[in-house]
Design a protein around this motif. Sequence first.
Motif, PDB file in Angstrom:
ATOM      1  N   ASN A   1       0.854  -1.186   0.000  1.00 58.97           N
ATOM      2  CA  ASN A   1       0.000   0.000   0.000  1.00 58.97           C
ATOM      3  C   ASN A   1       0.893   1.239   0.000  1.00 58.97           C
ATOM      4  O   ASN A   1       1.676   1.436   0.940  1.00 58.97           O
ATOM      5  N   VAL A   2       0.789   2.064  -1.043  1.00 55.67           N
ATOM      6  CA  VAL A   2       1.676   3.217  -1.182  1.00 55.67           C
ATOM      7  C   VAL A   2       1.479   4.228  -0.060  1.00 55.67           C
ATOM      8  O   VAL A   2       2.446   4.787   0.469  1.00 55.67           O
ATOM      9  N   GLU A   3       0.230   4.500   0.323  1.00 57.72           N
ATOM     10  CA  GLU A   3      -0.010   5.498   1.365  1.00 57.72           C
ATOM     11  C   GLU A   3       0.630   5.079   2.680  1.00 57.72           C
ATOM     12  O   GLU A   3       1.269   5.894   3.358  1.00 57.72           O
ATOM     13  N   ASP A   4       0.507   3.801   3.038  1.00 58.94           N
ATOM     14  CA  ASP A   4       1.150   3.308   4.259  1.00 58.94           C
ATOM     15  C   ASP A   4       2.658   3.446   4.163  1.00 58.94           C
ATOM     16  O   ASP A   4       3.322   3.853   5.128  1.00 58.94           O
ATOM     17  N   ALA A   5       3.197   3.108   3.002  1.00 60.95           N
ATOM     18  CA  ALA A   5       4.646   3.204   2.798  1.00 60.95           C
ATOM     19  C   ALA A   5       5.118   4.648   2.906  1.00 60.95           C
ATOM     20  O   ALA A   5       6.168   4.938   3.513  1.00 60.95           O
ATOM     21  N   TYR A   6       4.349   5.545   2.341  1.00 63.85           N
ATOM     22  CA  TYR A   6       4.707   6.974   2.371  1.00 63.85           C
ATOM     23  C   TYR A   6       4.798   7.478   3.808  1.00 63.85           C
ATOM     24  O   TYR A   6       5.764   8.141   4.183  1.00 63.85           O
ATOM     25  N   TRP A   7       3.786   7.163   4.613  1.00 63.88           N
ATOM     26  CA  TRP A   7       3.795   7.665   5.991  1.00 63.88           C
ATOM     27  C   TRP A   7       4.853   6.979   6.836  1.00 63.88           C
ATOM     28  O   TRP A   7       5.419   7.601   7.759  1.00 63.88           O
ATOM     29  N   LYS A   8       5.196   5.738   6.540  1.00 67.03           N
ATOM     30  CA  LYS A   8       6.327   5.105   7.235  1.00 67.03           C
ATOM     31  C   LYS A   8       7.612   5.870   6.952  1.00 67.03           C
ATOM     32  O   LYS A   8       8.435   6.095   7.847  1.00 67.03           O
ATOM     33  N   PHE A   9       7.777   6.277   5.701  1.00 72.97           N
ATOM     34  CA  PHE A   9       8.961   7.064   5.325  1.00 72.97           C
ATOM     35  C   PHE A   9       8.965   8.409   6.042  1.00 72.97           C
ATOM     36  O   PHE A   9       9.977   8.829   6.608  1.00 72.97           O
ATOM     37  N   VAL A  10       7.810   9.117   6.032  1.00 73.21           N
ATOM     38  CA  VAL A  10       7.716  10.437   6.687  1.00 73.21           C
ATOM     39  C   VAL A  10       8.035  10.330   8.170  1.00 73.21           C
ATOM     40  O   VAL A  10       8.829  11.104   8.713  1.00 73.21           O
ATOM     41  N   HIS A  11       7.427   9.353   8.847  1.00 74.31           N
ATOM     42  CA  HIS A  11       7.640   9.219  10.286  1.00 74.31           C
ATOM     43  C   HIS A  11       9.084   8.836  10.607  1.00 74.31           C
ATOM     44  O   HIS A  11       9.663   9.321  11.582  1.00 74.31           O
ATOM     45  N   PHE A  12       9.670   7.979   9.769  1.00 72.64           N
ATOM     46  CA  PHE A  12      11.079   7.645   9.971  1.00 72.64           C
ATOM     47  C   PHE A  12      11.958   8.882   9.825  1.00 72.64           C
ATOM     48  O   PHE A  12      12.835   9.136  10.663  1.00 72.64           O
ATOM     49  N   TYR A  13      11.693   9.649   8.765  1.00 75.86           N
ATOM     50  CA  TYR A  13      12.555  10.799   8.505  1.00 75.86           C
ATOM     51  C   TYR A  13      12.494  11.787   9.668  1.00 75.86           C
ATOM     52  O   TYR A  13      13.529  12.260  10.142  1.00 75.86           O
ATOM     53  N   ARG A  14      11.294  12.097  10.147  1.00 77.70           N
ATOM     54  CA  ARG A  14      11.165  13.039  11.265  1.00 77.70           C
ATOM     55  C   ARG A  14      11.832  12.509  12.531  1.00 77.70           C
ATOM     56  O   ARG A  14      12.407  13.279  13.309  1.00 77.70           O
ATOM     57  N   SER A  15      11.802  11.185  12.733  1.00 72.59           N
ATOM     58  CA  SER A  15      12.342  10.590  13.959  1.00 72.59           C
ATOM     59  C   SER A  15      13.855  10.705  14.065  1.00 72.59           C
ATOM     60  O   SER A  15      14.419  10.503  15.144  1.00 72.59           O
ATOM     61  N   GLN A  16      14.503  11.058  12.968  1.00 72.82           N
ATOM     62  CA  GLN A  16      15.971  11.142  12.988  1.00 72.82           C
ATOM     63  C   GLN A  16      16.490  12.406  13.677  1.00 72.82           C
ATOM     64  O   GLN A  16      17.684  12.518  13.958  1.00 72.82           O
ATOM     65  N   PHE A  17      15.604  13.366  13.965  1.00 69.72           N
ATOM     66  CA  PHE A  17      16.050  14.679  14.421  1.00 69.72           C
ATOM     67  C   PHE A  17      15.428  15.040  15.767  1.00 69.72           C
ATOM     68  O   PHE A  17      14.203  15.103  15.898  1.00 69.72           O
ATOM     69  N   ASN A  18      16.289  15.267  16.739  1.00 71.45           N
ATOM     70  CA  ASN A  18      15.843  15.694  18.068  1.00 71.45           C
ATOM     71  C   ASN A  18      16.173  17.176  18.228  1.00 71.45           C
ATOM     72  O   ASN A  18      17.156  17.555  18.873  1.00 71.45           O
ATOM     73  N   ILE A  19      15.363  18.016  17.602  1.00 72.65           N
ATOM     74  CA  ILE A  19      15.595  19.462  17.598  1.00 72.65           C
ATOM     75  C   ILE A  19      14.288  20.184  17.946  1.00 72.65           C
ATOM     76  O   ILE A  19      13.212  19.601  17.831  1.00 72.65           O
ATOM     77  N   PRO A  20      14.375  21.452  18.356  1.00 71.65           N
ATOM     78  CA  PRO A  20      13.136  22.216  18.544  1.00 71.65           C
ATOM     79  C   PRO A  20      12.437  22.426  17.201  1.00 71.65           C
ATOM     80  O   PRO A  20      13.053  22.883  16.242  1.00 71.65           O
ATOM     81  N   VAL A  21      11.162  22.076  17.153  1.00 67.04           N
ATOM     82  CA  VAL A  21      10.361  22.297  15.959  1.00 67.04           C
ATOM     83  C   VAL A  21       9.157  23.147  16.374  1.00 67.04           C
ATOM     84  O   VAL A  21       8.363  22.732  17.211  1.00 67.04           O
ATOM     85  N   ILE A  22       9.060  24.327  15.787  1.00 70.22           N
ATOM     86  CA  ILE A  22       8.018  25.290  16.153  1.00 70.22           C
ATOM     87  C   ILE A  22       6.984  25.340  15.040  1.00 70.22           C
ATOM     88  O   ILE A  22       7.323  25.537  13.874  1.00 70.22           O
ATOM     89  N   ALA A  23       5.721  25.162  15.400  1.00 72.86           N
ATOM     90  CA  ALA A  23       4.622  25.265  14.437  1.00 72.86           C
ATOM     91  C   ALA A  23       3.748  26.458  14.819  1.00 72.86           C
ATOM     92  O   ALA A  23       3.454  26.665  15.997  1.00 72.86           O
ATOM     93  N   ILE A  24       3.345  27.229  13.822  1.00 77.93           N
ATOM     94  CA  ILE A  24       2.584  28.455  14.066  1.00 77.93           C
ATOM     95  C   ILE A  24       1.324  28.455  13.220  1.00 77.93           C
ATOM     96  O   ILE A  24       1.374  28.213  12.013  1.00 77.93           O
ATOM     97  N   THR A  25       0.190  28.744  13.851  1.00 74.44           N
ATOM     98  CA  THR A  25      -1.043  28.947  13.111  1.00 74.44           C
ATOM     99  C   THR A  25      -1.747  30.177  13.666  1.00 74.44           C
ATOM    100  O   THR A  25      -1.353  30.724  14.689  1.00 74.44           O
ATOM    101  N   GLY A  26      -2.794  30.624  12.986  1.00 71.41           N
ATOM    102  CA  GLY A  26      -3.517  31.821  13.389  1.00 71.41           C
ATOM    103  C   GLY A  26      -4.112  32.489  12.164  1.00 71.41           C
ATOM    104  O   GLY A  26      -3.674  32.249  11.033  1.00 71.41           O
ATOM    105  N   THR A  27      -5.111  33.320  12.381  1.00 74.75           N
ATOM    106  CA  THR A  27      -5.736  34.016  11.260  1.00 74.75           C
ATOM    107  C   THR A  27      -4.825  35.104  10.719  1.00 74.75           C
ATOM    108  O   THR A  27      -4.692  35.278   9.515  1.00 74.75           O
ATOM    109  N   SER A  28      -4.201  35.847  11.604  1.00 75.09           N
ATOM    110  CA  SER A  28      -3.296  36.930  11.201  1.00 75.09           C
ATOM    111  C   SER A  28      -2.012  36.840  12.024  1.00 75.09           C
ATOM    112  O   SER A  28      -2.032  36.384  13.165  1.00 75.09           O
ATOM    113  N   GLY A  29      -0.928  37.273  11.415  1.00 77.66           N
ATOM    114  CA  GLY A  29       0.331  37.387  12.145  1.00 77.66           C
ATOM    115  C   GLY A  29       1.219  36.172  12.131  1.00 77.66           C
ATOM    116  O   GLY A  29       2.368  36.244  12.581  1.00 77.66           O
ATOM    117  N   LYS A  30       0.743  35.032  11.566  1.00 74.38           N
ATOM    118  CA  LYS A  30       1.566  33.828  11.653  1.00 74.38           C
ATOM    119  C   LYS A  30       2.839  33.927  10.820  1.00 74.38           C
ATOM    120  O   LYS A  30       3.905  33.494  11.258  1.00 74.38           O
TER     121      LYS A  30
END
Length: 457
Positions: free
Chosen positions: A85-114
């Motif tokens: 299943n390609v979708e399952d394979a894709y997310w396994k790759f994404v999760h593996f890639y992110r797991s390699q890095f132990n760094i601060p990751v900042i996510a920002i949302t909002g209507t204005s100012g982001k």
Amino acid sequence: MKPLTVKKLTAIIAGKKEQGIDEVLIQYGAYRLKQVKNPNTAFFTSRRIIDWKSLEGFSPLILVTDWTYRKNEIPKHVIIIKVANVEDAYWKFVHFYRSQFNIPVIAITGTSGKTTTKEMIKHILSAEKNVTATKLSSNSRTANLQYLLNIEDETEAAIFETAVGAPGDVSSAGEYFKPTIGIITNIGAHHLDYCKTLEGYIQAKGEMVDILHPTGTLILNAEDVNTRKIDVSKFSGRIIRVGKDASCDFRASQIRYYQHGMQFTIHHKKANHEIFVPGFGEHQVYNAIAAIAAVYEVGVTIQEAAKQLQSFRQMSKQLQLFEGINQSLILDDTWSITTTSLDAALKVLNSLGDGKKRVAVIGTITDLGSWGNKIHEQAGELIHRMGVDVLITIGEHARIMADHAVKLGFKAPVFTFKNSTLVYKLLQDIVDENTIVLVKGDMYSKSLHELAENIKK
């Protein structure tokens, strides 16, 4: 991207290599054909590829697929990894890639100012760290993979803007980025064409609470009414509130306009710090406080952050002040328009225009769906309450603002136009050295952009 071999990828996604060499390095990723722009790209797709000739320039190409091709249908220079299943394979790759890095990751949302807050954080952290971030306001969900793959071994911090076009957008971004620090700048009324109701939009922004690491930090605007509606009771991490109230962890006071920006005092842990941030408006102070709170979590002192903020470059077309025709002043705010940003823009117009004739040229608010009339009426209420000396609207929906303001008792001259063709001539006739003109619209309104440029000196 931090490279990995075909053999490594095959193992990560539980695939089977059917063609090609194990030792080939993968240096790019894609899940849409138009994202394949370089050799050594792992392309995840369940669709059958027919036009192989168009992909010849990207050899070696690593095809991850669950499509069953006929024998000899795929060119020999293409590496094939077959998966169930390609979708399952894709997310396994994404999760593996992110797991390699132990760094601060900042996510920002909002209507204005982001975007501004994100750029402030990037500017502060870049003084001492290797940083990756979303580019300006390019925050489409389709760009998430490329932004994730921009994290490499040398990266020390990452800042990502997570927009809401529809429910699930922030959650999807969280699957990629797994942020350790989250910021909600504010919540107005926007993208109601997909979120359907304001409550739905608030919930969509509130997905930030769910995507944060359990021991992460959530930074909230304490004074924003809609942000306070988000349920944070199940969040196990730390919540930091910013604003002017005495209860805030980072509190601003003595806010004042000062030479192309804002001066204010920030109070934190019984210490006071003087801050200057380029860019006009109290909303810019909120952007700066959120940015300071975020970098403080990363280990930057308030003094260091304050020093860096002084050299921050104001975002283009976001309440930028220019000399204009007939010696007037022009406030170009044609980056985006919501009722939240309109409120901020009118406050700046009134502050900078104290003692001058204040002219507001306002375009249509987009992405509202069936809420178009109601939100434009709310904009009319804002205009009536805050007041300007001349109101000019451009566009059929924008006219609703003007009509509603007049209905509520707005007494100043009002001009409504379907387009901007005649607005330039009107402004030539009514502005002088004692006039300040606000041009307010969004990045998709070419006519408003042109008008703003034409009336600048």
